[in-house]
Design a protein around this motif. Structure first.
Motif, PDB file in Angstrom:
ATOM      1  N   LEU A  65      41.772 -15.600  13.344  1.00 34.85           N
ATOM      2  CA  LEU A  65      41.254 -15.186  14.650  1.00 34.85           C
ATOM      3  C   LEU A  65      39.978 -14.359  14.510  1.00 34.85           C
ATOM      4  O   LEU A  65      39.059 -14.487  15.326  1.00 34.85           O
ATOM      5  N   VAL A 111      27.758 -15.228  20.894  1.00 35.92           N
ATOM      6  CA  VAL A 111      27.844 -13.989  21.659  1.00 35.92           C
ATOM      7  C   VAL A 111      26.544 -13.200  21.566  1.00 35.92           C
ATOM      8  O   VAL A 111      26.002 -12.729  22.580  1.00 35.92           O
ATOM      9  N   SER A 130      37.238 -16.673  13.914  1.00 35.95           N
ATOM     10  CA  SER A 130      36.960 -17.488  15.091  1.00 35.95           C
ATOM     11  C   SER A 130      35.985 -16.842  16.078  1.00 35.95           C
ATOM     12  O   SER A 130      35.489 -17.522  16.976  1.00 35.95           O
ATOM     13  N   ILE A 131      35.738 -15.539  15.934  1.00 29.82           N
ATOM     14  CA  ILE A 131      34.820 -14.876  16.862  1.00 29.82           C
ATOM     15  C   ILE A 131      33.414 -15.456  16.673  1.00 29.82           C
ATOM     16  O   ILE A 131      32.828 -15.335  15.597  1.00 29.82           O
ATOM     17  N   PRO A 160      36.718 -22.560  15.393  1.00 31.70           N
ATOM     18  CA  PRO A 160      37.195 -21.442  16.234  1.00 31.70           C
ATOM     19  C   PRO A 160      38.038 -21.905  17.419  1.00 31.70           C
ATOM     20  O   PRO A 160      37.646 -22.823  18.154  1.00 31.70           O
ATOM     21  N   VAL A 161      39.165 -21.263  17.581  1.00 31.90           N
ATOM     22  CA  VAL A 161      40.057 -21.631  18.682  1.00 31.90           C
ATOM     23  C   VAL A 161      39.393 -21.383  20.031  1.00 31.90           C
ATOM     24  O   VAL A 161      39.663 -22.080  21.009  1.00 31.90           O
ATOM     25  N   TRP A 162      38.480 -20.398  20.090  1.00 31.80           N
ATOM     26  CA  TRP A 162      37.844 -20.036  21.355  1.00 31.80           C
ATOM     27  C   TRP A 162      36.844 -21.093  21.824  1.00 31.80           C
ATOM     28  O   TRP A 162      36.497 -21.134  22.999  1.00 31.80           O
ATOM     29  N   LEU A 163      36.362 -21.935  20.907  1.00 27.85           N
ATOM     30  CA  LEU A 163      35.336 -22.929  21.243  1.00 27.85           C
ATOM     31  C   LEU A 163      35.845 -24.354  21.023  1.00 27.85           C
ATOM     32  O   LEU A 163      35.093 -25.250  20.660  1.00 27.85           O
ATOM     33  N   ARG A 164      37.140 -24.532  21.227  1.00 32.33           N
ATOM     34  CA  ARG A 164      37.769 -25.843  21.048  1.00 32.33           C
ATOM     35  C   ARG A 164      37.520 -26.399  19.653  1.00 32.33           C
ATOM     36  O   ARG A 164      37.303 -27.596  19.464  1.00 32.33           O
TER      37      ARG A 164
END
Length: 195
Positions: A12, A21, A15-16, A94-98
């Motif tokens: 995680l 950002v 994944s940032i 990254p899980v946040w960006l598929r």
């Protein structure tokens, strides 16, 4: 249970999407829609210059370093290397960006630094020499990926296997760059301090 938790946290952290950002905060828009579309430091340099790319590179290194420290606290040096690998997986998928992320080299360097500063210095010098003389950042990176298992097995067997996994993952993520290098169509890097 603690080992599994450490691996998940490391993933995680990795994944940032620091590049995405940071460039948004700096008013450069969506990094995925400019340059190569990649969220890593190389594409940040194309849209924001060397200083911005350097900041993103350090942030991506920092998240991998944090993962290694977590792994070391939980299970020692060998496990720390696998937590570093988990952070690199997070950076790439990254899980946040598929699961569409960067190519892993900045997080890889963070992992190397946290595990073996000497290997970090050698890899860093090699990358700089190759990238600056050839103009191809990806070529310097590919050499680093090939050196990874050697450094790892010098440190220890488990670290060697972890470094091998890192190198193979990053080679896979750079497969298109490798193809372009072979065919002479890879883009060169223009070293701009600011943009």
């Amino acid at each position: 249970m603690m080992y599994a938790f450490a691996i998940i946290i490391s993933y995680l952290l990795g994944s940032i999407p620091m590049g995405l950002v940071f460039t948004r905060l700096m008013g450069k828009g969506d990094l995925r829609k400019v340059g190569s579309g990649n969220i890593g430091a190389t594409n940040v340099m194309r849209v924001g210059g060397l200083r911005m790319a350097g900041a993103v590179w350090l942030l991506d290194m920092a998240k991998a370093i944090a993962a290694v420290f977590i792994g070391r606290a939980v299970g020692g040096d060998a496990f720390a290397a696998w937590c570093g690998f988990a952070a690199i997986v997070g950076h790439c998928y990254p899980v946040w960006l598929r699961f569409h992320g960067g190519k892993g080299i900045s997080s890889l360097f963070g992992t190397i630094l946290a595990i073996s500063p000497a290997a970090f210095v050698i890899c860093g010098i090699e990358w700089l020499i190759v990238a600056l003389t050839s103009g191809y950042s990806s070529l310097g990176a590919v050499v680093v990926f090939c050196l990874m298992p050697i450094f790892g097995f010098v440190i220890g067997t488990q670290t060697g296997f972890a470094f091998l996994a890192m190198g193979l993952l990053c080679l896979w993520r750079h497969r298109e760059n490798i193809s372009r290098l072979v065919h002479g169509t890879e883009s060169t890097i223009k070293w701009k301090w600011k943009k």
